[in-house]
Design a protein around this motif. Sequence first.
Motif, PDB file in Angstrom:
ATOM      1  N   THR A  22      42.578  41.283  37.179  1.00  0.00           N
ATOM      2  CA  THR A  22      43.931  41.638  37.623  1.00  0.00           C
ATOM      3  C   THR A  22      44.716  42.261  36.464  1.00  0.00           C
ATOM      4  O   THR A  22      44.272  42.239  35.314  1.00  0.00           O
ATOM      5  N   VAL A  64      42.736  27.139  32.363  1.00  0.00           N
ATOM      6  CA  VAL A  64      43.169  26.555  33.636  1.00  0.00           C
ATOM      7  C   VAL A  64      43.722  27.625  34.574  1.00  0.00           C
ATOM      8  O   VAL A  64      43.659  27.493  35.782  1.00  0.00           O
ATOM      9  N   PHE A  65      44.255  28.713  33.974  1.00  0.00           N
ATOM     10  CA  PHE A  65      44.812  29.792  34.794  1.00  0.00           C
ATOM     11  C   PHE A  65      43.844  30.955  34.948  1.00  0.00           C
ATOM     12  O   PHE A  65      44.271  32.093  35.163  1.00  0.00           O
ATOM     13  N   TYR A  67      42.272  31.927  37.258  1.00  0.00           N
ATOM     14  CA  TYR A  67      42.457  32.627  38.541  1.00  0.00           C
ATOM     15  C   TYR A  67      43.661  33.574  38.527  1.00  0.00           C
ATOM     16  O   TYR A  67      43.852  34.335  39.461  1.00  0.00           O
ATOM     17  N   TYR A  68      44.471  33.536  37.465  1.00  0.00           N
ATOM     18  CA  TYR A  68      45.508  34.563  37.326  1.00  0.00           C
ATOM     19  C   TYR A  68      44.867  35.928  37.038  1.00  0.00           C
ATOM     20  O   TYR A  68      45.444  36.964  37.334  1.00  0.00           O
ATOM     21  N   TYR A  69      43.709  35.871  36.398  1.00  0.00           N
ATOM     22  CA  TYR A  69      43.119  37.096  35.847  1.00  0.00           C
ATOM     23  C   TYR A  69      41.895  37.585  36.617  1.00  0.00           C
ATOM     24  O   TYR A  69      41.527  38.737  36.512  1.00  0.00           O
ATOM     25  N   MET A  70      41.244  36.677  37.320  1.00  0.00           N
ATOM     26  CA  MET A  70      40.016  37.050  38.030  1.00  0.00           C
ATOM     27  C   MET A  70      40.363  37.315  39.488  1.00  0.00           C
ATOM     28  O   MET A  70      40.864  36.429  40.177  1.00  0.00           O
ATOM     29  N   ASP A  71      40.090  38.517  39.936  1.00  0.00           N
ATOM     30  CA  ASP A  71      40.480  38.889  41.304  1.00  0.00           C
ATOM     31  C   ASP A  71      39.387  38.506  42.296  1.00  0.00           C
ATOM     32  O   ASP A  71      38.778  39.341  42.954  1.00  0.00           O
ATOM     33  N   ILE A  72      39.133  37.233  42.356  1.00  0.00           N
ATOM     34  CA  ILE A  72      38.140  36.690  43.295  1.00  0.00           C
ATOM     35  C   ILE A  72      38.714  35.391  43.856  1.00  0.00           C
ATOM     36  O   ILE A  72      39.679  34.853  43.317  1.00  0.00           O
ATOM     37  N   MET A  74      39.164  31.603  44.205  1.00  0.00           N
ATOM     38  CA  MET A  74      38.923  30.561  43.200  1.00  0.00           C
ATOM     39  C   MET A  74      39.537  29.231  43.605  1.00  0.00           C
ATOM     40  O   MET A  74      40.509  29.177  44.345  1.00  0.00           O
ATOM     41  N   GLN A  75      38.938  28.174  43.094  1.00  0.00           N
ATOM     42  CA  GLN A  75      39.490  26.831  43.266  1.00  0.00           C
ATOM     43  C   GLN A  75      39.756  26.239  41.885  1.00  0.00           C
ATOM     44  O   GLN A  75      38.977  26.431  40.963  1.00  0.00           O
ATOM     45  N   GLU A  76      40.855  25.498  41.806  1.00  0.00           N
ATOM     46  CA  GLU A  76      41.199  24.797  40.571  1.00  0.00           C
ATOM     47  C   GLU A  76      40.697  23.356  40.685  1.00  0.00           C
ATOM     48  O   GLU A  76      41.079  22.645  41.607  1.00  0.00           O
ATOM     49  N   ALA A  77      39.856  22.958  39.748  1.00  0.00           N
ATOM     50  CA  ALA A  77      39.292  21.602  39.800  1.00  0.00           C
ATOM     51  C   ALA A  77      40.104  20.647  38.929  1.00  0.00           C
ATOM     52  O   ALA A  77      40.817  21.068  38.021  1.00  0.00           O
ATOM     53  N   ALA A  78      39.963  19.361  39.214  1.00  0.00           N
ATOM     54  CA  ALA A  78      40.521  18.350  38.317  1.00  0.00           C
ATOM     55  C   ALA A  78      39.722  18.363  37.011  1.00  0.00           C
ATOM     56  O   ALA A  78      38.602  18.881  36.951  1.00  0.00           O
TER      57      ALA A  78
END
Lengths: 262, 390
Positions: A22, A64-65, A67-72, A74-78
């Motif tokens: 992104t 942790v972020f 998914y801000y940069y990868m345009d796919i 995504m899930q955030e895990a614990a």
Amino acid sequence: MNSELPPLDSLECVWAKPSTLTDTPMHYCPGCGHGVVHKILMEVIQELHIQSETIGVAPVGCSVFAYYYMDIDMQEAAHGRAAAVATGIKRMLPDKYVFSYQGDGDLAAIGTGETIHAANRGENILVIFINNAIYGMTGGQMAPTTILGMKTTTTPEGRDTETQGFPFKITELIAMLPGAYYVTRQAVHTPNVVRQFKKAVTKAFQYQKDKKGYCLIEVVSNCPSGWKMTPLESNKWMEQNMFPVYPLGDLKVDGKLTEKKS
Amino acid sequence: MSNVRLMKGNEALAEAAIRAGCRGYFGYPITPQSEILEYLAREGREHGMVVMQVESELAAINMVYGAAGAGARVMTSSSSPGISLMQEGLSYIACAELPCLVVNVNRGGPGLGTIQPSQGDYFQATKGGGHGDYHLIVLAPATVQEMADFVYDAFDLADKYRNPAMILADGALGQMMEKVIFREYDPKASMPDKPWATTGKPPTRERNILTSLHIQPEKMEEINRCLQVKYQLINKDEVRYELFYADVAEMLVVAYGLSSRIARRAVEMARSQGLSVGLLRPITLYPFPYQVLKDLAQDLRNVLVVELNAGQMVQDVRLGIEGAVPVHFYGRMGGIIPPPEEILSKIADLGSRISTPQAHPPLAENTKNQSANLNSIFEIAKTMRREDEF
């Protein structure tokens, strides 16, 4: 001088960032390896045309972020649970590509159980493991991979074995497991090793397509802020101090241990 | 396979999960619910279900997170200590709004406790359980039939509200055998589309991100507000309960799950003796039937709450009654199941006191003048009668 430059639209584009990355400016510190790893990962996904078939799992830690940069998708895990989350996704969507992106604390401390068991089950996923021997996001505390004598905010006199034990070479441990198919240790601090890393990522996605099983790519990386060094100093320090403990190269290829394994 | 069977509660629940179109089960063995994993390992896989015994409850609940996020109807099950281990994951699931089913076959605690039935996890189940402001939708079966029926309901509610749902049973319901009829259920017809799921981003839509991380306070408050609005809707539309002579009684017994079966028998015996008693059985523990209690309170003289714990749901009953009439409590703990006669004698005792309602004595009234010496507290506890109100 400017008036002599050709108009922009007449220039030939010889390089561009991957469209799978992104336009969000990255929050990483100057000199940090995360940005390069993100870019290479997304380049490979673009080149393999698997953007619509790839699901990533972000960790807790500096990335942790992611998914801000990868345009796919995504899930955030614990913290520590990325391998379990990736398992859940992959088992429901076995024909998609699933990767987790984890730091040393996430993968080798709090998530050791999930990491080892995902590898031992031969989960058909790719795990990207960033080892910078320190907890960057929380401000430079000791990691399981912190090398002996290394000073952190929680080992002010340097890591000693009596109270903190030994640097955890979890990649070597995982290579021993029959479920692990491809285990390699890479770096991203020079153009040459970046090219090697990209080859490793491409290979791992191919293995996942062929349902070969668990792939782990450790990236020995720097943390200029946590190590309190300039980016150049940190790269030099990494070569001199980290690489002897964590030597680069393949540990397991095609399900077979390599001779280079330390 | 026949629709009418004689089964254990755990097995009926597992069979219903297959029929409900559950595509993934991730679990770790723990008594008294291991039959769920065993049954699914045996029967589920041939129906295309992914059934995995994994390394821990932590891994299990996080696999549920990933699998639910991938858009699949999935579940896990455990018993009290294992459910405690899942609380972190449940908090993340609630915030990321992922529909799934979690089954707690409650055993006695605290700690490793006992493998016998208990209702000691009421607080944990209904008040969130993990960190942050969130709730599960909680269904409390009282029969093997309901162990099966509530699987469909829990999955449907979870999908409807994008919220984790829990079936809160207990060791007795899990282990007892009763007749069960599996109702017709079409998973395809009941499952909504899940456009938010992470299934791979096609060029036609933005990427889907499932997260519980919102570092900006304004954003995090907005997420919390959305959750609270959802819980208000759930409280408005999904309260379920059962009344038994409650509208024609001076005394109301309130009990859920296993203890409601015992209480119902005791109420029947009391009514045959001429006592004016009814029963309210909350079926959803979250949302809780506060308004039902408030409405009933107008015609009541007093209320008795019966639980297999030290007094947990009684607090919600008091919130519903709003001080209109005295609310008494009778509970057994540690896996003890009282016979109906024990409840009956409590009902009869309170019935004789209706004219002079007593305030609820505090827990340590008998020990008020004692020094806070652990040995002496233990001695006092031994001498207390079971009938003493906690």
